[in-house]
Design a protein around this motif. Structure first.
Motif: not given
Length: 249
Positions: A113, A119, A156-158
């Protein structure tokens, strides 16, 4: 442990054979409890350590304080210690290895991350960083154990859900080729996904317990290492909260 090479080799050896179970700790007292229970290694959880220090997770705490906490842990236990070093705190590879070894630890988690952008880091760049850390460790004469965390399954890392497994395999292979000893696809909840990762990566894999994945299932799948993150720290605080709530003000 005065010679870090010996505990580093011990920790690496624990990633083959019987599954390595690591109830993550956050301070010297919790580390002593885990060691006294007979676990062969100690692992920290960054979320728990940073919370204890009064900072948010995700490299919110200064690395100096995080490593100082690790040093206090390593000082009181007779077994190898591995540190959740988040994304490496922006330290240059050689300095990172030097600072890690100064704590008395011989292993680390490194996640992909990018805490500045929110991201994922570029996979090739992260792999190069792992390779440089491995080279620095070799230069220091200590085979530190690198547990490369792959964060594609974190919502939530895309990464859209249909592509998370394939991207985890791609990144895990890159990190393994760069010198990681173990690959940690955090957040995997489905048994089939983890089975695919164990097969496709063909190296030690770190898993987590969950609804479909108890310790027996993880062992059956061939997982090499199991960690719990801040789970026990949160449970301890909840027990403390309940006890305080039962007191008369």
């Amino acid at each position: 442990m005065t010679d870090p090479k010996t505990p580093a080799e011990t920790l690496r050896g624990l990633h083959s054979g019987e599954m390595l179970v690591l109830p993550n700790v956050w301070d010297a007292a919790s580390a002593e409890i885990v060691a006294e229970a007979g676990f062969p290694a100690i692992a920290t959880a960054s979320a728990a350590v940073s919370a204890t220090l009064g900072y948010p997770d995700g490299e919110g705490a200064p690395w100096q304080e995080m490593f100082a906490a690790a040093a206090r842990i390593a000082r009181v236990v007779p077994v190898p210690v591995t540190v959740d070093a988040e994304a490496g705190y922006g330290l240059a590879p050689r300095e990172f290895v030097e600072r890690l070894l100064e704590t008395g630890a011989v292993g680390c988690n490194l996640e992909d991350t990018d805490h500045r952008s929110g991201g994922l880091a570029d996979a090739d760049e992260h792999a190069e960083r792992i390779a440089e850390i491995r080279s620095a460790a070799t230069g220091a004469g200590v085979p530190i154990v690198v547990n490369a965390r792959v964060d594609t399954f974190l919502g939530d890392r895309g990464i859209p859900e249909p592509g998370r497994l394939a991207e985890a395999v791609r990144r895990g292979r890159l990190y393994r080729e760069a010198g990681a000893d173990c690959v940690y696809p955090i957040g995997v909840r489905r048994r089939d996904d983890l089975a695919t990762l164990v097969t496709e990566l063909a190296c030690p894999v770190n898993g987590n317990v969950g609804e479909e994945l108890d310790l027996a299932a993880l062992r059956e799948l061939g997982v090499a290492r199991v960690s719990y993150g801040p789970r026990f720290h949160r449970a301890a605080l909840e027990g403390f909260r309940t006890a305080i709530g039962n007191l008369e003000a």
